[in-house]
Each structure stands twice: as structure tokens, then as C-alpha cells.
Design an enzyme around this catalytic site. Structure first.
Site, PDB file in Angstrom:
ATOM      1  N   ASP A 289      40.785 -27.679  81.604  1.00 15.16           N
ATOM      2  CA  ASP A 289      39.502 -28.024  80.988  1.00 15.16           C
ATOM      3  C   ASP A 289      39.290 -27.327  79.646  1.00 15.16           C
ATOM      4  O   ASP A 289      39.773 -26.238  79.399  1.00 15.16           O
ATOM      5  CB  ASP A 289      38.344 -27.686  81.935  1.00 15.16           C
ATOM      6  CG  ASP A 289      38.345 -26.227  82.372  1.00 15.16           C
ATOM      7  OD1 ASP A 289      39.433 -25.704  82.689  1.00 15.16           O
ATOM      8  OD2 ASP A 289      37.271 -25.611  82.406  1.00 15.16           O
ATOM      9  N   GLU A 290      38.550 -27.991  78.799  1.00 19.19           N
ATOM     10  CA  GLU A 290      37.931 -27.435  77.591  1.00 19.19           C
ATOM     11  C   GLU A 290      38.914 -26.814  76.595  1.00 19.19           C
ATOM     12  O   GLU A 290      38.637 -25.768  76.010  1.00 19.19           O
ATOM     13  CB  GLU A 290      36.858 -26.415  77.989  1.00 19.19           C
ATOM     14  CG  GLU A 290      35.737 -27.041  78.800  1.00 19.19           C
ATOM     15  CD  GLU A 290      34.610 -26.094  79.137  1.00 19.19           C
ATOM     16  OE1 GLU A 290      33.456 -26.532  79.115  1.00 19.19           O
ATOM     17  OE2 GLU A 290      34.886 -24.906  79.440  1.00 19.19           O
TER      18      GLU A 290
END
Length: 885
Positions: A539-540
């Protein structure tokens, strides 16, 4: 001058220098000691500063949103005139401006900031207070945005915390919010939860008689027929558990004993059997069971061991909390709704101890939750021992005030300067797996990458420096995670620089991942539960300053923070290794690197004999489909916010062949507050509240339906539809990210009791849940496809089961769950009170909290003056927050 005189002079000079150094160090420590006695007060001034004269856009605030806060430092001691000092503090919000020219604030890393004097600093006068107004980004709508344990340093002195901030009681240094400071915008339609508004919210709830809960099992079975007679367990139970392995059998016996039902040979007989051939169609799945509770004996027939275990848990669910020992006779046929019924626990941001993890697994088993997603690494910590890489835990497993970060990571999340942290030893982790296995729970380890990897990156840099200094260059580079040519200017979601991302283009990164997977896989094998799913994280992996809320100063767009984006880079943009890979055509561009790395890691996962990989969906967004990965199965935790389009984008993932584990922040992120009240704990970027009722009302297999039963972050209705096919969810998972929980009780407060609503929705599909229909639009406040009367009736049943029965079981399990604050009002001089979970006791005080009396709804007490209310746990040992009526 002769040699003797020179030698004597040298000794004298050295002695004077030493004494001078001692004097300087003593002066530094004296200054720190004085600073530690300053009393901090933090006061919210304005959460909508942009509407009141502050140019948030010009300050570079994301989405041009900023707030004003007042820091006040009061000096009750002697005057402090020294300028060689720093006060460190933590904030989840970026500081944009300091409106007192005697002070400056600089960002270090993550949420760590430092407050320093400028040349204009005139001291902290004796008996006076100094005010430091600050403008910060976004909003600060809950008091837990203001973190404890500010600390002072000077020279080589030992850092020391400001005494009144060394606490988990925010009342000691954070002022109460007033007026509409809790609102994000002037049009915020959320309802502030007070005793009066809770009283209205709880008005449709009443305490049901015991008979109405007779035969009710949590989570609800597919089919149940309750009979008139009771089975008597007062003499205990005689358990035939030959169908279960001994560890699982022991778990069942211990649970009966915990709930006050002894296991003994002359007790009520409970027999078990496994007959997979007895189950047909949708019932022929792991965990399915048939249960017959008669007056003289009970029988559980399972599809497999899990089915037997769950059938026994259903009997345990019926055991009353009052110790009466009688349960309803009934027949039940049951099977789980989803094969994946999960709880995610982050122990990286703030560490949570082994005992707390085991208590969580106990409750997961009791409510038929079967996947434990264990987040073991992140920017702020590495929490598992990896043989051969001791730096991961020696450096990455602890935080302290070491600006060089050679012995530890820098402090985060209001921990203070002292050594903080912890990790699970190899044996600890094996113990946890065994404990989970005995409870029919699969442990899914997650090592987050390529972003959220700072703890690993810093640890491996410490390893590199140590071996490099020893002349072992090849060994030093073996597991190095950074490209030294990479000078990319990036800012991660939580304000770390490029060290937040391990470099996916390095062979050494792949060696590191292979090493970690191999070591953890071996632990699982030794524990008797080989890894079935490896969680990649993913993620991210982005630079937030290139996101939609910022605009370049050359062509500024209204409503966005104005910055110089020409100085911003995508992660790894200046890494020569990554640039070479792109030139060679191995990957399309920098954007595709996270998904590329996911594909490469999937090959390593497969090579270790693991059939399934899972990730946060944004980490795989550039892959064409699940077939792009080496493992035969790929799962995604789908975490798009529903009202921002998640009701539609979720279909894309299922249609690309991914096993979708519904993990929406606005419904099942348990690190979000229970209610809209500044005194609650949690982050709130996805929703302002998620209580037990909201989670219970969630329809995970028909996302658009939720538009009729919930609101967006600002309390507004929204519309939802999708024209795409929906193959169905693979599972439901509730997440606890741990940024706001520094203690184990805080962790349990956030998880329980709403995890029971998660268990209900992941095991049982309610009758009020609609079938998904492509093209059907649900309009909040307008359409009425959902049978809300059936939903409210179902919630009334469930809320009463929690309040009258299940919370008492959590008490017995030693769980520090959240107790709801009562609703209350004074009408005609009498106190009227109610509670969100009927059956819980309510107390009131008329003397400022010195004495408390039990509230009786049948004899409403006459009151006058100030009245406070609180709820009390069934065992009488814990209380909710007290509030004034």
C-alpha cells in the site's frame, strides 16, 4: 620554561577543560530539568482557519485546509533564559506556520517535530505563561490528535519529558473542545454525541426480556429451531472431544470452565462426530456443522474439525452470563458465509504484547473468526526476530532519542525519549501460531513493502555501515535496501522521506525478501501450520505532494495547497538502478514499480511452497489481473472508501480474478472513533464514527446498498450504484491500525465490542441484506430498498445479546472493551437514561463524581444541579467515560 612546568600546565589546562565540560554538561542538564517542569496546555482555536483569514493554500496545506492551535507553556519555577535547547513533540498534522517570532518548529521524520527558540527568544519568565500560536494542516477534530510526552534536550544532557505530558490522560494538558470546534466544515452534518443526543439515538432500543434472547446464538446460524425445554448444565458437561486434536479439545474445555461450566464425567453429555458426507451443496464447506441440543444430551456433527469446533462454540454462546446453567434445547444447521473472516492487527506502529495477542485470538475463536492478519512491520517498527538479521529487531524493533538512528528508530506517536518497543522472538511467534492453530485460526503474516518499509531500511543501513566499517563490503551489500544513487525527494503518507521505501529494483532487496519469507515460513512449519497466505503489503507507495490536494506554484489551482512540485519526485525516480530497468523495458515506468515488485515477490512466495499471496489492493493496481502473479491465488484487501467510489471499484478487482477481502475503512477500520465526540480515540479520515450498530448494518456483499443505511464522512447522504457484474466477496476483515493505541487496553477498547458485529456479518447473511443487482441505484434518504424495520429489529436483538450476555463473557476473558457512554436527560426534575447496548448498568452522580448510584429506569430518580452519568461493566470493575447531562 622547562618540561616539568609544561607538563604541569598541560595537566592544569586539561583539568580546567574537563571541569569546564562538566560544568557545561551540568548546566545543560539543569536547563533540561527546568524545561521539564514547564506546564503545557494545548487549545484548539479554529478547525476552519481557511474560512477565518488564514490563506491555507499559500501555506501549502493539502486541499487548502488548515487549523489554528495554541500551545501555552507556563513556568511556575525560576526564569529560563537559556537558548540552547530543543523541545520535541509529536503531531499527525504538519506544522505550516508559527505565529510567535521567538520560536520555530521544524519537522524531523514521521510525526516528530522540534520546537526551538529563535534569536528573538526572551526566555520563559518566572511565574508567567508564553503562548505559541500555530497553524497546522487539515483539521484536529479529536483530542487524541494532540499527543503526549513532549520532551526537552540541551547539548549532551539526558532528555526529559515535560512532566504534565507524561500521561495517557489528555485532560492534563489538552483543553476541552468548545462550540463547534468538532466540525470539519461549517456544513458538517454529523451529530455531536452528548448525553442528550445519545438519548435520542438510543430511543428505539429497549431491554428485551430474557425469553426473547432464549436460544439466540452469536454469530447467528443459518437455520435454528428452538424447542420449549431447557438443557441443564449446572452439573457441568461431559465432553466427547475425540474428533478434535488435543490442543483444540483443550481450548473447548477451558472455555466451558471460564464461563462457569465445569467439565466432569457426570455432567451433561456433549457428543461430537465428523461426517463430511452428511453435508450437501452450500453446506459442504469447512466450518459447517449440525447441532442438536436435547434435554438429556447434545450432539455436534461437523463437516470437519472446524465444524465440530464451531458447533461447540455455539453451545458456549448460549451459556448465560448469570451462571444459571440452563440453555435452550434446539436444532441448528449452520455454515459460514465467507471462508475468510478476519481481524487485522498492526503491532508495528505501536507494539502490543504477546498476552494481548493471545487474548484477541481467544475471542476470535469464540465468535468464529478464522483469519488473523498479523502486520509485523512498517515505517515505525519491525516486530519479528529474523535469524541472521539481528539489526531488524535491535534497531528496527525499538525507538528512542538517537538522532543518528544507529541504535534505534526515532520516537513516534507520543512515546517520549526513552527506549520503547518490543518484538516477538522466534519462539514467541511459534507460540502464537500454535495458539491460533488450536483455535481454528490461520495466521497471515504481513511484511509491508515496498512502501511502509522504513524500519527495515534503517535497520539494514545500520547493518551495512557496521559491515562496511569492518571491510566486509560484499556482506554489507547482501541485504541492503537502498540505492545510494537515489536522491529522490519524496514524502510518504505519514511524512517520512525516501527511507520509507525499500528499492524494488535491487537484487539485494529480493534477497532480503527471500530471506524473510524463508525464515517466517520455517517458523510456521515448526508450529504445525505451514503458511497458506503471504501478505505482501503493497500500500501507499507514492509521494503525497504529487497528489490531488496539491498544486504547482507555476499554475495554481483553486482549493489546493500551493507548493513547488518541480522539486518533488515519485518514489525511486532518481535511482539509477530503477532508471536502468525502465530503459531496458523490464517495467513501464516508476508508477508500475510497486505492482512489478509484487509480481517478483509472488515468485519468491511460490518458491517457498505458498499457494496464495495477498496485498492491499493499491499495491497491485497496475497488474492486468490476478494471473499476472506466480501464485495460483491472489487476494486483495479492498480498502477504497465506499462513498468515494468504492461501491463501484470493488467490482473491478473481483472481475479480474482476485479474491476480494472487504476491508473498507468507513465501516471496518477499528482504529476509527466509535462516535462523533472529541474525547473518543482514533483517526477519522474515512469516517467520523463506526460503532457496533454501523458495523452490524454493513452489507459487505452488496456495496451500493450501504448508501441507504449510512452517511459519508461529513454526515451527508450519498448515492451508489454499479453497472458491473459482482462475483461476490471472498471475505470480510476488520482492521486495527495502531497509531493511536499506545497500550494494550487502548487496543482492546478499539477492537471490542465492535469485532462481534464483524463476526456476525462475516458469518451470517441477514435477511435484510439485498441481493446485488447491477444498475440498481441506492440513494441515501430517498430510496427504500432495504427493509429498515427488519434491520432495526435484528439490531435490537443483537444489541441486547451483547449487553445482557456477551460483554460479561468478555469480562471473564480479561478484555478491556469499550463501554458506551449512556444517553441521558433531565425531564420534570427526574433523570431519564438509556444505553446503546441494553442490559448494561447505568450509574449517576450528583456530587461531581464522588459517589455513584445505580440508575433504575422503573423508578427514575429526582435530581437537581449537575448530574453525571456513566455505564458500568457487568462485573462491576470498569466504567465508561463519565459525562455531564
Amino acid at each position: 620554561m622547562n618540561a616539568f612546568k609544561l607538563s604541569a600546565l598541560a595537566r592544569l589546562t586539561a583539568t580546567m577543560g574537563f571541569l569546564g565540560g562538566m560544568g557545561s554538561a551540568m548546566a545543560d542538564q539543569q536547563l533540561v530539568d527546568q524545561l521539564s517542569q514547564l506546564k503545557l496546555n494545548v487549545k484548539m482555536l479554529d478547525n476552519r482557519a481557511g474560512e477565518n483569514g488564514v490563506d491555507c493554500a499559500a501555506l501549502g496545506a493539502d486541499w487548502a485546509s488548515c487549523n489554528r492551535v495554541l500551545f501555552t507553556l507556563s513556568n511556575d519555577g525560576q526564569a529560563i533564559d537559556g537558548k540552547d535547547w530543543v523541545i520535541y513533540f509529536h503531531s499527525p498534522r504538519q506544522t505550516l506556520r508559527v505565529d510567535n517570532d521567538q520560536f520555530k518548529i521544524a519537522h524531523l521524520t514521521g510525526d516528530l517535530y522540534k520546537l526551538e527558540p529563535t534569536a528573538k527568544f526572551s526566555g520563559f519568565p518566572a511565574g508567567k505563561a508564553v503562548e505559541i500560536p500555530v497553524v497546522a494542516e487539515y483539521w484536529q477534530l479529536f483530542r487524541n490528535d494532540f499527543l503526549p510526552r513532549w520532551y526537552a534536550t540541551s547539548g549532551d544532557a539526558k532528555p526529559k519529558m515535560l512532566a504534565n505530558t507524561d500521561t495517557e490522560n489528555l485532560d492534563q494538558f489538552v483543553a476541552p473542545f468548545t462550540g463547534d470546534q468538532w466540525k470539519r466544515t461549517k456544513d458538517d452534518k454529523n451529530i455531536l454525541m452528548t448525553p442528550a443526543s445519545r438519548f435520542v439515538s438510543n430511543a428505539d432500543l429497549q431491554t428485551l426480556p430474557a425469553g426473547a434472547l432464549r436460544g439466540k446464538i452469536v454469530p447467528t446460524p443459518m437455520q435454528v429451531k428452538v424447542h420449549a425445554q431447557d438443557a441443564d448444565l449446572r452439573k457441568g458437561v461431559a465432553l466427547d472431544l475425540s474428533t478434535l486434536v488435543k490442543p483444540a479439545a483443550d481450548v473447548v474445555s477451558q472455555r466451558f470452565a471460564l464461563l462457569g461450566v465445569p467439565v466432569q464425567t457426570n455432567g451433561y453429555p456433549i457428543k461430537t462426530d465428523i461426517q463430511p458426507g452428511k453435508f450437501k451443496g452450500a453446506m459442504a464447506v469447512s466450518g459447517a456443522y449440525e447441532l442438536k441440543i436435547g434435554k438429556k444430551e447434545a450432539q455436534v456433527i461437523g463437516f470437519d474439525q472446524a465444524g465440530v469446533f464451531y458447533g461447540l462454540q455455539s453451545i458456549l454462546s448460549l451459556v448465560p452470563s448469570d451462571g444459571s446453567g440452563k440453555i435452550a434445547t434446539l436444532d441448528a444447521s449452520d455454515a459460514p458465509r465467507f471462508p475468510y473472516r478476519g481481524i487485522f492487527l498492526d503491532v508495528a506502529r505501536n507494539f502490543h504484547k504477546k498476552d494481548a495477542v493471545l487474548r484477541l485470538l481467544d475471542q476470535m475463536a469464540a465468535y468464529k473468526l478464522n483469519k488473523f492478519h498479523f502486520h509485523l512491520s512498517d515505517d515505525e517498527g519491525w516486530r519479528i526476530e529474523i535469524p541472521g538479521l539481528p539489526e531488524l529487531t535491535e534497531v528496527g524493533g525499538q525507538r528512542c532519542h538517537d538522532l543518528s538512528e544507529t541504535t534505534c528508530l526515532l520516537p513516534q506517536y507520543g512515546q517520549g525519549p526513552d527506549v520503547y518497543g518490543g518484538f516477538f522472538s522466534r519462539q514467541d511467534y511459534i507460540d502464537i501460531i500454535k495458539y491460533a492453530q488450536a483455535r481454528q485460526i490461520e495466521v497471515i503474516p504481513e511484511i509491508d513493502m515496498p512502501a511502509h518499509a522504513r524500519a527495515a531500511v534503517v535497520s539494514m543501513e545500520a547493518r551495512y555501515k557496521k559491515l562496511h566499517a569492518a571491510g566486509k563490503e560484499q556482506e554489507a551489500n547482501e541485504f541492503r535496501l537502498v540505492d545510494p544513487t537515489d536522491t529522490s525527494n519524496t514524502t510518504s503518507v505519514q511524512f517520512f522521506n525516501r527511507q520509507s521505501y525499500l528499492n524494488p529494483c535491487l537484487d539485494s532487496s529480493q534477497r532480503f525478501v527471500d530471506k524473510v519469507i524463508g525464515e517466517i515460513a520455517q517458523m510456521h512449519k515448526e508450529a504445525g501450520q505451514p503458511i497458506k497466505t503471504w501478505h505482501f503489503g503493497g500500500d501507499e507507495a507514492k509521494n503525497i505532494r504529487l497528489g490531488a490536494g496539491y498544486t504547482d506554484k507555476a499554475k495554481p489551482e483553486p482549493g489546493k495547497g500551493i507548493i513547488d512540485q518541480s522539486n518533488e519526485d515519485k518514489p525511486w525516480a532518481k535511482s539509477q538502478v530503477c532508471q536502468t530497468m525502465i530503459k531496458e523495458g523490464k517495467v513501464a515506468d516508476m508508477e508500475h514499480l510497486p505492482s512489478y515488485f509484487g509480481q517478483e515477490v509472488s515468485k519468491l512466495v511460490k518458491a517457498h511452497g505458498i499457494d496464495r499471496m495477498q496485498a492491499w489492493q493499491d499495491g497491485l493496481k497496475d497488474a492486468e489481473s490476478s494471473k499476472a502473479f506466480a501464485t495460483s491465488r491472489v487476494g486483495v484487501n479492498f480498502w477504497d472508501t465506499l462513498y468515494w467510489g468504492g461501491f463501484d471499484s470493488v467490482n473491478d478487482w473481483a472481475n479480474k480474478g482476485y479474491e476480494v477481502v472487504v476491508s473498507n475503512p468507513d465501516y471496518v477500520y477499528m482504529d476509527f472513533p466509535y462516535e462523533v465526540n472529541p474525547d473518543e480515540r482514533g483517526y477519522y479520515w474515512g469516517t467520523r464514527f463506526s460503532d457496533e450498530r454501523k458495523v452490524f448494518s454493513f452489507a459487505p456483499d452488496n456495496m451500493p446498498q450501504n448508501a441507504e443505511t449510512s452517511v459519508d464522512r461529513d454526515g451527508n447522504h450519498f448515492n451508489a450504484k454499479s453497472d458491473k457484474p459482482w462475483p461476490g466477496a471472498y471475505g470480510l476483515s476488520a482492521q486495527l491500525w495502531s497509531e493511536t493505541q499506545r497500550t494494550d487496553p487502548q487496543m482492546e477498547y478499539m477492537i471490542f465490542p465492535r469485532a462481534l458485529s464483524v463476526a456476525e456479518r462475516s458469518w451470517h447473511r441477514a435477511g435484510w441484506e439485498q441481493d446485488y443487482r447491477a444498475g440498481r441505484e441506492y440513494k441515501g434518504g430517498e430510496t427504500h430498498f432495504v427493509d429498515t424495520q427488519a434491520l432495526e429489529k435484528d439490531w435490537l436483538r443483537f444489541a441486547n445479546i451483547l449487553g445482557q450476555r456477551e460483554l460479561a463473557k468478555l469480562d471473564k476473558g480479561g478484555v478491556a472493551y469499550r463501554l458506551p457512554v449512556p444517553g441521558a436527560r433531565v425531564a420534570a426534575g427526574k433523570l431519564e437514561a438509556n444505553i446503546a447496548l441494553p442490559g448494561l448498568g447505568i450509574e449517576y452522580s450528583t456530587d461531581g463524581g464522588k459517589q455513584w448510584q445505580r440508575y433504575d429506569a422503573k423508578a427514575k430518580p429526582a435530581v437537581s444541579g449537575e448530574v453525571q452519568v456513566r455505564s458500568v461493566s457487568p462485573d462491576g470493575k470498569r466504567y465508561s467515560r463519565a459525562e455531564k447531562v
